[in-house]
Design a protein around this motif. Structure first.
Motif, PDB file in Angstrom:
ATOM      1  N   MET A 280      41.032  38.461  37.771  1.00 47.58           N
ATOM      2  CA  MET A 280      39.604  38.702  37.982  1.00 47.58           C
ATOM      3  C   MET A 280      39.297  38.904  39.464  1.00 47.58           C
ATOM      4  N   MET A 281      39.924  38.114  40.330  1.00 47.09           N
ATOM      5  CA  MET A 281      39.700  38.282  41.761  1.00 47.09           C
ATOM      6  C   MET A 281      40.191  39.648  42.220  1.00 47.09           C
ATOM      7  N   ALA A 282      41.351  40.059  41.714  1.00 51.97           N
ATOM      8  CA  ALA A 282      41.900  41.355  42.096  1.00 51.97           C
ATOM      9  C   ALA A 282      41.013  42.491  41.603  1.00 51.97           C
ATOM     10  N   ALA A 283      40.340  42.270  40.451  1.00 52.96           N
ATOM     11  CA  ALA A 283      39.461  43.290  39.886  1.00 52.96           C
ATOM     12  C   ALA A 283      38.051  43.214  40.450  1.00 52.96           C
ATOM     13  N   ASP A 284      37.810  42.284  41.353  1.00 52.58           N
ATOM     14  CA  ASP A 284      36.471  42.091  41.934  1.00 52.58           C
ATOM     15  C   ASP A 284      35.439  41.798  40.855  1.00 52.58           C
ATOM     16  N   ASP A 285      35.821  40.973  39.903  1.00 57.45           N
ATOM     17  CA  ASP A 285      34.926  40.642  38.789  1.00 57.45           C
ATOM     18  C   ASP A 285      35.070  39.163  38.454  1.00 57.45           C
ATOM     19  N   VAL A 286      34.711  38.308  39.418  1.00 56.87           N
ATOM     20  CA  VAL A 286      34.837  36.858  39.251  1.00 56.87           C
ATOM     21  C   VAL A 286      33.677  36.361  38.388  1.00 56.87           C
ATOM     22  N   PRO A 287      33.916  35.395  37.488  1.00 55.29           N
ATOM     23  CA  PRO A 287      32.841  34.888  36.630  1.00 55.29           C
ATOM     24  C   PRO A 287      31.695  34.299  37.442  1.00 55.29           C
ATOM     25  N   ASP A 288      30.515  34.258  36.818  1.00 52.16           N
ATOM     26  CA  ASP A 288      29.348  33.687  37.500  1.00 52.16           C
ATOM     27  C   ASP A 288      29.608  32.243  37.917  1.00 52.16           C
ATOM     28  N   LEU A 289      30.192  31.483  36.998  1.00 53.69           N
ATOM     29  CA  LEU A 289      30.502  30.061  37.213  1.00 53.69           C
ATOM     30  C   LEU A 289      31.976  29.853  36.902  1.00 53.69           C
TER      31      LEU A 289
ATOM     32  N   ASP B 145      29.300  36.909  44.151  1.00 59.62           N
ATOM     33  CA  ASP B 145      28.642  38.107  43.647  1.00 59.62           C
ATOM     34  C   ASP B 145      27.900  37.861  42.341  1.00 59.62           C
ATOM     35  N   ALA B 146      27.574  36.603  42.044  1.00 58.43           N
ATOM     36  CA  ALA B 146      26.870  36.294  40.801  1.00 58.43           C
ATOM     37  C   ALA B 146      25.549  37.063  40.734  1.00 58.43           C
ATOM     38  N   ASP B 147      25.268  37.656  39.575  1.00 60.62           N
ATOM     39  CA  ASP B 147      24.036  38.420  39.406  1.00 60.62           C
ATOM     40  C   ASP B 147      22.806  37.521  39.285  1.00 60.62           C
ATOM     41  N   HIS B 148      23.033  36.277  38.855  1.00 57.54           N
ATOM     42  CA  HIS B 148      21.907  35.373  38.600  1.00 57.54           C
ATOM     43  C   HIS B 148      22.163  34.012  39.262  1.00 57.54           C
ATOM     44  N   PRO B 149      22.169  33.971  40.588  1.00 55.88           N
ATOM     45  CA  PRO B 149      22.504  32.713  41.276  1.00 55.88           C
ATOM     46  C   PRO B 149      21.508  31.590  41.022  1.00 55.88           C
ATOM     47  N   GLU B 150      20.216  31.931  40.849  1.00 55.64           N
ATOM     48  CA  GLU B 150      19.239  30.867  40.609  1.00 55.64           C
ATOM     49  C   GLU B 150      19.501  30.171  39.277  1.00 55.64           C
ATOM     50  N   GLU B 151      19.804  30.956  38.260  1.00 58.38           N
ATOM     51  CA  GLU B 151      20.106  30.364  36.959  1.00 58.38           C
ATOM     52  C   GLU B 151      21.408  29.567  37.019  1.00 58.38           C
ATOM     53  N   ALA B 152      22.375  30.077  37.780  1.00 60.33           N
ATOM     54  CA  ALA B 152      23.640  29.359  37.935  1.00 60.33           C
ATOM     55  C   ALA B 152      23.408  28.017  38.641  1.00 60.33           C
TER      56      ALA B 152
ATOM     57  N   GLU C 158      48.679  46.572  38.226  1.00 60.42           N
ATOM     58  CA  GLU C 158      47.474  47.361  37.982  1.00 60.42           C
ATOM     59  C   GLU C 158      47.133  47.415  36.502  1.00 60.42           C
ATOM     60  N   GLU C 159      48.165  47.374  35.637  1.00 58.02           N
ATOM     61  CA  GLU C 159      47.902  47.394  34.199  1.00 58.02           C
ATOM     62  C   GLU C 159      47.134  46.151  33.768  1.00 58.02           C
ATOM     63  N   ASP C 160      47.445  44.993  34.398  1.00 61.61           N
ATOM     64  CA  ASP C 160      46.717  43.765  34.079  1.00 61.61           C
ATOM     65  C   ASP C 160      45.244  43.924  34.426  1.00 61.61           C
ATOM     66  N   ILE C 161      44.975  44.534  35.591  1.00 65.68           N
ATOM     67  CA  ILE C 161      43.588  44.730  35.996  1.00 65.68           C
ATOM     68  C   ILE C 161      42.890  45.690  35.042  1.00 65.68           C
ATOM     69  N   GLU C 162      43.577  46.775  34.671  1.00 67.74           N
ATOM     70  CA  GLU C 162      42.975  47.733  33.750  1.00 67.74           C
ATOM     71  C   GLU C 162      42.709  47.106  32.394  1.00 67.74           C
ATOM     72  N   ASP C 163      43.672  46.293  31.908  1.00 74.05           N
ATOM     73  CA  ASP C 163      43.477  45.613  30.623  1.00 74.05           C
ATOM     74  C   ASP C 163      42.274  44.690  30.691  1.00 74.05           C
ATOM     75  N   PHE C 164      42.158  43.952  31.806  1.00 75.30           N
ATOM     76  CA  PHE C 164      41.028  43.032  31.973  1.00 75.30           C
ATOM     77  C   PHE C 164      39.718  43.796  31.979  1.00 75.30           C
ATOM     78  N   GLU C 165      39.669  44.913  32.731  1.00 77.81           N
ATOM     79  CA  GLU C 165      38.434  45.678  32.809  1.00 77.81           C
ATOM     80  C   GLU C 165      38.055  46.277  31.459  1.00 77.81           C
ATOM     81  N   ASP C 166      39.083  46.716  30.689  1.00 76.59           N
ATOM     82  CA  ASP C 166      38.806  47.255  29.346  1.00 76.59           C
ATOM     83  C   ASP C 166      38.221  46.177  28.445  1.00 76.59           C
TER      84      ASP C 166
END
Length: 461
Positions: free
Chosen positions: A102-111, A336-343, A449-457
């Protein structure tokens, strides 16, 4: 109970560089504040329009009881806040690998749970929580661990580990053994159980088929062997890379000696962690270097079993025992959380008296908040040894990322082939390799890179 404050090494200064955040640390607070203002505007708009918000949460919790309590608390939060949903994920053993992808894909969970690496591994991916009210109530020991020299608070620690050695009180009583607090007495206790039990009780039981348990013991013993005694303090050498790994050979001799002298279970290399509660509950083991839920799980198997806990034994003459600890389960907010106040609202809920107490009791360790006094399984022993200092896990402060797995595999090989010198050499060469890989850079470039692509899919689906 207030723990003694002890932190010989400031985690933000002089520690091994593991992530690239170190270079841009001084601008993080300004960036965070700016980001928070923008996000606040967005969130206010969402609240005004009544839009629902979903937060993605990842936790490293594995024990069923712990997860169940956390999920119950999440459900109660959702009931109190009907416009906020939390999508909770518990990947178990694959947690760390998933977070790296997730870090490599720049898509870390909100929490997400930083599981002991809030600064060194995840520092650049988390928001500063220093403005939240609960920070003032952090235990002094824990505050030092999750706060850097600039005052950034990286995570909310729901609980804190104080690891030592658990034991079956009935086995010790049968053989007239007092809980040992130094290595000589500990080894003597093991020998007494071996000699008097006729081979029916494993003096020290290690489920090495899950080799992380071997790393757990080695990591705990590195603290008294290489840190806490002033005449045997090698922490500066570990920090600057000058440690002579021939000095690690006593650790290899310690582990191999236990094996060769029949002080470990015969199936040490194949036994599984899942067997631990039954083994401890039935009195088939005297001691274990695994704490967590083993005690309460053993009592569920056998309500008459009496399970105790003692700090990690001192190794050198004249030294004191230690609790080995740090943050255990945490909640961080993605930068990069989209909803930091709710978090933040969820974290605020988790710091309230009842949720904070319940999660500490479910995980059978102490709370990181000073005013919370949970009735946890081991509370009696934390109180009994309240004067014993809590020292951060050795690998989290003094070793490069990746050394935990090296400790696990190298110790398993050592118990199999008996090569103490080879084990020390392997530890040294891997230490050098991992330091070079880190060298101020994150270790995400080697992710497929395949791991990142699989995660994004999967994420898109």
């Amino acid at each position: 109970m207030k723990k003694s404050a002890y932190l010989k090494v400031m985690l933000g200064a002089g520690a091994l560089a593991v992530i690239t955040a170190c270079g841009g640390e001084e601008n993080l607070n300004d960036d965070n504040n700016a980001g928070a203002e923008n996000n606040n505007d967005n969130n206010n708009t969402e609240e005004a329009s009544g839009d629902d918000v979903t937060l993605e949460l990842y936790s490293s919790m594995t024990a069923e009881g712990e997860r169940g309590e956390f999920e119950d608390l999440i459900a109660e939060f959702e009931e109190e806040n009907p416009n906020i949903s939390i999508e909770a994920n518990f990947p178990g053993g694959s947690y760390e690998d998933q977070l790296r992808v997730m870090m490599a894909a720049d898509d870390v969970p909100d929490l997400f749970d930083t599981h002991g690496w809030s600064q060194l591994r995840y520092g650049e991916y988390v928001r500063d929580l220093s403005g939240m009210d609960w920070v003032d109530d952090l235990d002094e020991q824990m505050e030092d661990i999750v706060t850097d020299e600039d005052g950034k608070v990286y995570t909310y620690p729901m609980n804190q580990a104080q690891d030592g050695v658990i034991y079956n009180e009935d086995v010790l009583d049968e053989h007239g053994i007092e809980p040992p607090t130094n290595w000589d007495d500990f080894r003597e206790a093991l020998e007494t159980i071996r000699d008097e039990s006729g081979g029916q009780v494993a003096p020290l039981w290690i489920p090495g088929g899950d080799d992380w348990t071997l790393a757990q013991m080695v990591d705990q013993m590195m603290t008294p062997m290489f840190e806490t005694h002033p005449d045997h303090d090698y922490t500066d050498e570990f920090q600057d890379g000058s440690f002579d790994w021939s000095n690690y050979e006593p650790m290899g001799e310690l582990m191999l000696g236990l094996h060769e002298d029949d002080l470990l279970n015969q199936d040490v290399l194949t036994a599984q962690f899942a067997q631990a509660p039954e083994i401890m509950a039935s009195g088939q083991a005297g001691f274990m270097f695994i704490v967590g839920s083993i005690g309460p799980d053993a009592q569920e198997v056998n309500p008459d079993a009496n399970i105790g806990l003692v700090p990690t034994p001192a190794y050198h003459d004249g030294d004191d025992p230690s609790w080995i600890g740090g943050e255990r389960n945490t909640i961080s907010i993605s930068e990069d959380a989209d909803h930091p106040e709710e978090a933040e609202k969820f974290i605020e809920f988790m710091t309230e008296d009842e949720p904070a107490t319940r999660i500490a009791e479910a995980t059978n360790v102490d709370s990181a908040l000073e005013h919370i006094e949970p009735d946890a399984f081991y509370s009696e022993y934390y109180d009994r040894y309240s004067d014993v200092e809590v020292i951060p896990y050795f690998d989290r402060v003094h070793l490069p990322s990746g050394m935990w797995d090296v400790m696990a595999t190298t110790t398993a090989e050592l118990l199999s082939d008996g090569d103490v010198e080879g084990a020390a050499q392997t530890m040294g060469s891997e230490y050098e390799r991992l330091r070079e890989e880190d060298d101020g850079e994150d270790d995400l470039d080697d992710i497929d890179e395949e791991d990142i692509e699989d995660f994004e899919d999967e994420d898109n689906e």
